[in-house]
Design a protein around this motif. Structure first.
Motif, mmCIF file in Angstrom:
data_model
loop_
_atom_site.group_PDB
_atom_site.id
_atom_site.type_symbol
_atom_site.label_atom_id
_atom_site.label_comp_id
_atom_site.label_asym_id
_atom_site.label_seq_id
_atom_site.Cartn_x
_atom_site.Cartn_y
_atom_site.Cartn_z
ATOM 1 N N CYS A 62 64.778 25.274 22.558
ATOM 2 C CA CYS A 62 64.424 23.951 22.162
ATOM 3 C C CYS A 62 65.157 22.784 22.205
ATOM 4 N N LYS A 64 65.541 20.160 20.219
ATOM 5 C CA LYS A 64 65.381 19.436 19.371
ATOM 6 C C LYS A 64 66.284 19.945 18.212
ATOM 7 N N CYS A 66 65.553 19.848 14.607
ATOM 8 C CA CYS A 66 64.992 19.648 13.095
ATOM 9 C C CYS A 66 65.804 20.375 12.191
ATOM 10 N N TYR A 68 65.268 21.943 9.465
ATOM 11 C CA TYR A 68 64.696 23.005 8.827
ATOM 12 C C TYR A 68 64.412 24.316 9.711
ATOM 13 N N CYS A 69 64.686 24.204 11.055
ATOM 14 C CA CYS A 69 64.125 25.058 11.872
ATOM 15 C C CYS A 69 65.015 26.090 12.436
ATOM 16 N N LEU A 71 64.987 27.528 15.273
ATOM 17 C CA LEU A 71 64.910 27.419 16.696
ATOM 18 C C LEU A 71 65.668 26.299 17.181
ATOM 19 N N ARG A 72 66.084 25.362 16.162
ATOM 20 C CA ARG A 72 67.022 24.185 16.510
ATOM 21 C C ARG A 72 68.024 24.516 17.701
ATOM 22 N N GLY A 108 59.363 26.509 21.605
ATOM 23 C CA GLY A 108 60.051 25.154 21.125
ATOM 24 C C GLY A 108 59.782 24.081 22.295
ATOM 25 N N GLU A 109 60.635 22.980 21.904
ATOM 26 C CA GLU A 109 60.020 21.633 22.807
ATOM 27 C C GLU A 109 61.201 21.521 23.737
HETATM 28 FE FE1 SF4 Z 1 61.869 21.268 15.782
HETATM 29 FE FE2 SF4 Z 1 59.742 22.815 16.749
HETATM 30 FE FE3 SF4 Z 1 62.286 22.690 17.975
HETATM 31 FE FE4 SF4 Z 1 61.817 24.056 15.594
HETATM 32 S S1 SF4 Z 1 60.893 24.634 17.742
HETATM 33 S S2 SF4 Z 1 63.628 22.533 16.099
HETATM 34 S S3 SF4 Z 1 60.487 22.503 14.592
HETATM 35 S S4 SF4 Z 1 60.827 21.074 17.646
#
Ligand code: SF4
Ligand code: 5AD
Ligand code: FES
Length: 362
Positions: A62, A64, A66, A68-69, A71-72, A108-109
């Motif tokens: 991913c 990003k 975030c 809370y996540c 996978l950041r 993930g993004e």
């Molecule tokens: Fe954010 Fe989704 Fe990446 Fe988790 S998987 S960090 S929620 S974008």
């Protein structure tokens, strides 16, 4: 307020923000009327049938961050994986064999051309192997309009993009405040997906640090205002390798977050009787019977996991996820048994579109 007041509010034609806040605030022993009303509305509008979305967690990469996540991008403890073509083919074969009418492809993004083209080819592969029979929901984050269009044309017809919080201030307390995590862009993506013709789903996490009952009431009104076809919401579960972990002692207890999630689900069902609403796997992390309870409060979709067992533990959005040690077969029979136990029936071999969407697009 007396029990009579609760019943009076539940009988209102339309719930306003103050009503929603009042009902979200009900203590556990006073919540049953709300749950009963939501179940009744669900049974009358979408029945006691459950739709399945076989879940394929394609990659935990991913771009990003975030807050809370698990996978950041900045979580260095994450063990990165991307399913191979062979593994993906195997997931699709399992979906066919287990008679899942629909799959959800999540990851993930990522924004590279290589990634977006790969998703296109996976969509085509799902259609090819299932002879066009399996429906496809995507959950691959924010993308450019042309990417969303390419995926739609390849055969995906539903898209899930949670708003996470419809309150811009709260949004920036749970995301970095930068170009890559723009609230405005997220809302624009939801609008864009709808314009393209997807059945669009959105949702939130319940029990976030700094989140108020007013925020949750506004979230419910946001779903209605956006007129989405699907909602996916679940409890926030603190992850130790993320920045929000430091607030873990300031949030509601597991039990309270579960209860608040159930009340939110019930209210969404009451406000939007014909949508599809998922019983999130995260419910089961907080309560062994969490997924069943969500169904009894209005949910009508579940997502049995199809991800190869060896990769499941690495898709650790939040800790203690259910099913990490299980196989697709085990999840299939486990869910069949759980759903039967609450007098609901699984519909196999069907896309299971929401009546809310079908009626609008007749
Ligand atoms: Fe954010 Fe989704 Fe990446 Fe988790 S998987 S960090 S929620 S974008
Ligand atoms: N607890 C619960 N849900 C989470 N998500 C991400 N991190 C967490 C967490 N710690 C949810 C978000 C996101 C989806 C991929 O998972 O709502 O949209
Ligand atoms: Fe996966 Fe129960 S649903 S083991």
């Amino acid at each position: 307020m007396s029990d009579k007041d609760i019943k009076t509010i539940l009988e209102k034609e339309e719930l306003n923000k103050a009503d929603l806040v009042f009902l979200l605030n009900l203590r556990e022993e006073k919540s049953q009327d709300l749950f009963d009303k939501a179940l009744d509305i669900k049974l009358r509008n979408v029945g006691n049938t459950i739709h399945l979305r076989g879940l394929i967690e394609y990659s935990n990469l991913c771009e990003k961050n975030c807050l809370y996540c698990g996978l950041r991008k900045k979580n260095e403890k994450k063990n990165i994986y991307t399913l191979t073509d062979k593994q993906i083919d195997n997931c699709i074969s399992e979906a066919i064999r287990l008679r899942y009418g629909s799959v959800a492809l999540q990851c993930g993004e990522q924004s590279s051309k290589e990634f977006t083209s790969k998703i296109t080819s996976i969509i085509k592969r799902i259609k090819e192997l299932s002879l066009g029979k399996i429906g496809i929901t995507l959950s691959c984050g924010e993308q450019k309009e042309e990417v969303y269009k390419e995926w739609f044309q390849a055969g995906a017809h539903r898209y899930l993009l949670r708003i996470e919080s419809s309150n811009k201030e709260l949004y920036y307390k749970i995301h970095p405040n930068d170009e890559k995590h723009s609230f405005k862009k997220r809302v624009a993506c939801i609008d864009n997906l709808k314009e393209i013709g997807y059945q669009v789903g959105t949702g939130i996490m319940v029990g976030l640090p700094f989140q108020t009952l007013e925020d949750l009431a506004e979230d419910i009104l946001f779903f209605k205002q956006k007129d989405v076809a699907m909602v996916g919401l679940g409890p926030f579960i603190p992850h130790q390798d993320t920045p929000l972990w430091k607030y873990k002692d300031q949030i509601h207890s597991d039990k309270e977050r579960m209860l608040l999630t159930l009340k939110t689900l019930a209210l969404v069902r009451i406000v939007m009787p014909k949508i599809n609403m998922v019983s999130a796997t995260a419910n089961q992390t907080l309560d062994p019977l969490g997924r069943e309870k969500a169904i009894m409060c209005g949910a009508n979709v579940v997502m049995p996991n199809l991800t190869p067992t060896i990769n499941r533990k690495d898709y650790a959005i939040y800790p203690n996820k259910a099913c990490v040690q299980d196989t697709p077969n085990q999840c299939a029979s486990c869910l069949e048994r759980r759903i039967k136990s609450i007098n609901h029936t699984i519909l196999y071999d069907q896309w299971g579109d929401s009546p809310a969407f079908l009626e609008k697009n007749k």
